[in-house]
Design an enzyme around this catalytic site. Structure first.
Site, PDB file in Angstrom:
ATOM      1  NE  ARG A 179     -43.245   8.474  28.595  1.00 32.99           N
ATOM      2  CZ  ARG A 179     -42.982   7.171  28.839  1.00 32.99           C
ATOM      3  NH1 ARG A 179     -42.046   6.831  29.707  1.00 32.99           N
ATOM      4  NH2 ARG A 179     -43.607   6.235  28.181  1.00 32.99           N
ATOM      5  CB  SER A 229     -48.448  10.282  24.152  1.00 33.61           C
ATOM      6  OG  SER A 229     -48.687   9.018  23.601  1.00 33.61           O
ATOM      7  CD  GLU A 299     -44.849  11.937  27.087  1.00 33.40           C
ATOM      8  OE1 GLU A 299     -45.808  11.233  27.448  1.00 33.40           O
ATOM      9  OE2 GLU A 299     -44.033  11.577  26.223  1.00 33.40           O
TER      10      GLU A 299
HETATM   11  C1  LIG Z   1     -44.274  10.071  16.475  1.00 35.33           C
HETATM   12  C2  LIG Z   1     -43.728  10.172  17.870  1.00 35.33           C
HETATM   13  C3  LIG Z   1     -43.760   9.055  18.718  1.00 35.33           C
HETATM   14  C4  LIG Z   1     -43.272   9.143  20.017  1.00 35.33           C
HETATM   15  N1  LIG Z   1     -43.310   8.021  20.806  1.00 35.33           N
HETATM   16  C5  LIG Z   1     -42.828   8.071  22.063  1.00 35.33           C
HETATM   17  C6  LIG Z   1     -42.844   6.917  22.901  1.00 35.33           C
HETATM   18  O1  LIG Z   1     -43.278   5.837  22.519  1.00 35.33           O
HETATM   19  N2  LIG Z   1     -42.360   7.050  24.159  1.00 35.33           N
HETATM   20  C7  LIG Z   1     -41.859   8.218  24.632  1.00 35.33           C
HETATM   21  O2  LIG Z   1     -41.421   8.271  25.794  1.00 35.33           O
HETATM   22  N3  LIG Z   1     -41.819   9.334  23.853  1.00 35.33           N
HETATM   23  C8  LIG Z   1     -42.284   9.294  22.594  1.00 35.33           C
HETATM   24  N4  LIG Z   1     -42.251  10.413  21.805  1.00 35.33           N
HETATM   25  C9  LIG Z   1     -41.760  11.688  22.367  1.00 35.33           C
HETATM   26  C10 LIG Z   1     -40.243  11.940  22.197  1.00 35.33           C
HETATM   27  O3  LIG Z   1     -39.723  11.247  21.079  1.00 35.33           O
HETATM   28  C11 LIG Z   1     -39.474  11.562  23.465  1.00 35.33           C
HETATM   29  O4  LIG Z   1     -39.933  12.274  24.584  1.00 35.33           O
HETATM   30  C12 LIG Z   1     -37.966  11.806  23.311  1.00 35.33           C
HETATM   31  O5  LIG Z   1     -37.308  11.272  24.425  1.00 35.33           O
HETATM   32  C13 LIG Z   1     -37.615  13.294  23.195  1.00 35.33           C
HETATM   33  O6  LIG Z   1     -36.249  13.378  22.827  1.00 35.33           O
HETATM   34  P1  LIG Z   1     -35.684  14.606  21.967  1.00 35.33           P
HETATM   35  O7  LIG Z   1     -34.246  14.374  21.765  1.00 35.33           O
HETATM   36  O8  LIG Z   1     -36.507  14.816  20.765  1.00 35.33           O
HETATM   37  O9  LIG Z   1     -35.885  15.783  23.022  1.00 35.33           O
HETATM   38  P2  LIG Z   1     -36.424  17.260  22.741  1.00 35.33           P
HETATM   39  O10 LIG Z   1     -37.856  17.190  22.289  1.00 35.33           O
HETATM   40  O11 LIG Z   1     -35.486  18.018  21.893  1.00 35.33           O
HETATM   41  O12 LIG Z   1     -36.394  17.843  24.223  1.00 35.33           O
HETATM   42  C14 LIG Z   1     -37.204  17.247  25.217  1.00 35.33           C
HETATM   43  C15 LIG Z   1     -36.632  17.638  26.588  1.00 35.33           C
HETATM   44  O13 LIG Z   1     -35.378  16.993  26.756  1.00 35.33           O
HETATM   45  C16 LIG Z   1     -34.414  17.951  27.176  1.00 35.33           C
HETATM   46  N5  LIG Z   1     -33.097  17.577  26.642  1.00 35.33           N
HETATM   47  C17 LIG Z   1     -32.782  17.289  25.351  1.00 35.33           C
HETATM   48  N6  LIG Z   1     -31.461  16.998  25.249  1.00 35.33           N
HETATM   49  C18 LIG Z   1     -30.935  17.118  26.505  1.00 35.33           C
HETATM   50  C19 LIG Z   1     -29.637  16.966  27.050  1.00 35.33           C
HETATM   51  N7  LIG Z   1     -28.578  16.623  26.290  1.00 35.33           N
HETATM   52  N8  LIG Z   1     -29.476  17.163  28.378  1.00 35.33           N
HETATM   53  C20 LIG Z   1     -30.529  17.513  29.168  1.00 35.33           C
HETATM   54  N9  LIG Z   1     -31.788  17.683  28.705  1.00 35.33           N
HETATM   55  C21 LIG Z   1     -31.984  17.483  27.383  1.00 35.33           C
HETATM   56  C22 LIG Z   1     -34.890  19.271  26.592  1.00 35.33           C
HETATM   57  O14 LIG Z   1     -34.373  20.362  27.354  1.00 35.33           O
HETATM   58  C23 LIG Z   1     -36.391  19.141  26.720  1.00 35.33           C
HETATM   59  O15 LIG Z   1     -36.825  19.606  27.964  1.00 35.33           O
HETATM   60  C24 LIG Z   1     -42.723  10.355  20.495  1.00 35.33           C
HETATM   61  C25 LIG Z   1     -42.666  11.474  19.645  1.00 35.33           C
HETATM   62  C26 LIG Z   1     -43.154  11.390  18.350  1.00 35.33           C
HETATM   63  C27 LIG Z   1     -43.063  12.583  17.450  1.00 35.33           C
END
Ligand SMILES: Cc1cc2nc3c(=O)[nH]c(=O)nc-3n(C[C@H](O)[C@H](O)[C@H](O)COP(=O)(O)OP(=O)(O)OC[C@H]3O[C@@H](n4cnc5c(N)ncnc54)[C@H](O)[C@@H]3O)c2cc1C
Length: 311
Positions: A179, A229, A299
């Site tokens: 992560r 999570s 996380e």
């Molecule tokens: C129902 C549900 C299930 C999930 N299951 C999982 C799972 O199985 N495994 C898992 O790992 N995660 C899971 N997640 C969490 C989440 O989906 C992941 O962590 C995902 O990678 C976050 O991506 P995001 O685009 O939504 O990032 P955001 O939530 O928008 O941002 C997260 C971080 O990424 C950074 N970021 C975003 N875009 C960029 C970019 N272009 N350059 C640099 N930094 C950037 C942001 O600054 C921030 O710090 C789940 C979430 C939900 C709601």
């Protein structure tokens, strides 16, 4: 605020900017459906505008935050004093060439995994149900069911606002770990990523995706808003198990509840504030620490200010 106003007036009629929103309600942009407002939300259309806007904000010395799909993000109720930049519609393209898939930072993991399945390329099945974008996935090294995005990333095109440089990084330069990644430890922004996959039978790929989706639906509270999570997996255990063993499953704080189905999730049952969620988070952390000596680390990225109560 004057500088943010200056930025807004400079960009509000820029055709390369999809949206400039003052006092943006971030609850509408985050999967938790909770949280405060950002002074400004900027959505650049394509890569050139994304880079230009980040350079401009950096040059003005404004606080900023790059978000993806908002599926691992919570903005405290007092809001974010600065600019949140979110990739726009032209930053979602996905391209397949041979065993490689190139995706822009705003592409959803679902779209990238579907493109892989359509091209009979295996390796991204684990990612199909993760509701994030490519940028957020690289930052978090998102993973599930034994796979993670670092394991299939061949290279990435990145931008460093501090020196205005656009460059390509190879997988071994991105410091992927559980992560976490180089992106989490630096201000480097992901513009695009290239994934290296392996030819596989399309039906097998889809069967694996369906099996993972079935397991998610069975074990995760997918009908209530959450950020997945809430805590990182502690060494040698699972956060959900520790929380459940501490008797905290079902505990609520305002509109936020530790999911009775999966105690690693905090869900918004309706009307939760960010402080309901963070108060519950702190109760969980201190109780688990008192019971088992394990300090859980969130996380979820939590940014912004608490509401200031007058003295
Ligand atoms: C129902 C549900 C299930 C999930 N299951 C999982 C799972 O199985 N495994 C898992 O790992 N995660 C899971 N997640 C969490 C989440 O989906 C992941 O962590 C995902 O990678 C976050 O991506 P995001 O685009 O939504 O990032 P955001 O939530 O928008 O941002 C997260 C971080 O990424 C950074 N970021 C975003 N875009 C960029 C970019 N272009 N350059 C640099 N930094 C950037 C942001 O600054 C921030 O710090 C789940 C979430 C939900 C709601």
């Amino acid at each position: 605020m004057r500088d943010t106003e200056q930025l807004i007036s400079e960009l509000k009629s820029d055709p390369d900017i999809e949206c400039v929103l003052r006092n943006a309600p971030m609850s509408e942009y985050c999967s938790f459906k909770a949280g405060g407002r950002a002074d400004c939300l900027l959505v650049p259309r394509g890569e050139a505008a994304f880079v230009r806007v980040l350079s401009l904000i950096f040059g003005m010395g404004l606080p900023y935050f790059v978000m993806g799909a908002g599926s691992n993000l919570l903005v405290r109720d007092g809001g974010f004093r600065g600019v949140i930049v979110k990739p726009g519609a032209d930053l979602r393209a996905v391209r397949v060439g041979g065993n490689l898939i190139t995706a822009l930072c705003g592409a959803s993991l679902a779209a990238v995994s579907d493109a892989a399945a359509d091209a009979a390329l295996g390796g991204l099945e684990f990612a199909r149900g993760i509701p994030g974008s490519v940028g957020g996935a690289l930052y978090m090294n998102a993973g599930a069911y034994g796979g993670d995005i670092g394991g299939v990333t061949e290279s990435a095109k990145v931008f460093t606002p501090a020196d205005g440089a656009v460059l390509f990084l190879r997988r071994n330069e991105m410091e992927f770990s559980y992560r976490s990644s180089l992106f989490r430890r630096s201000g480097v922004v992901v513009l695009e990523a290239r994934f290296e996959l392996v030819p596989a039978d399309e039906a097998d790929i889809r069967a694996r995706m369906a099996e993972f989706a079935r397991r998610r639906a069975e074990k995760q509270p997918l009908s209530a808003p959450s950020a997945g999570s809430f805590f990182k997996r502690p060494t040698g255990g699972f956060a959900g198990k520790l929380i459940e063993d501490a008797g905290l499953a079902g505990l609520s704080c305002g509109g936020a509840r530790v999911s009775p189905l999966h105690a690693g999730f905090i869900v918004n049952e309706g009307g939760a504030t960010a402080s309901d969620i963070t108060d519950l988070m702190e109760i969980v952390r201190s109780t688990v620490f008192d019971r088992f000596g394990v300090m859980l680390e969130p996380e979820v990225r939590i940014i912004g200010d608490d509401i200031q109560t007058p003295l």
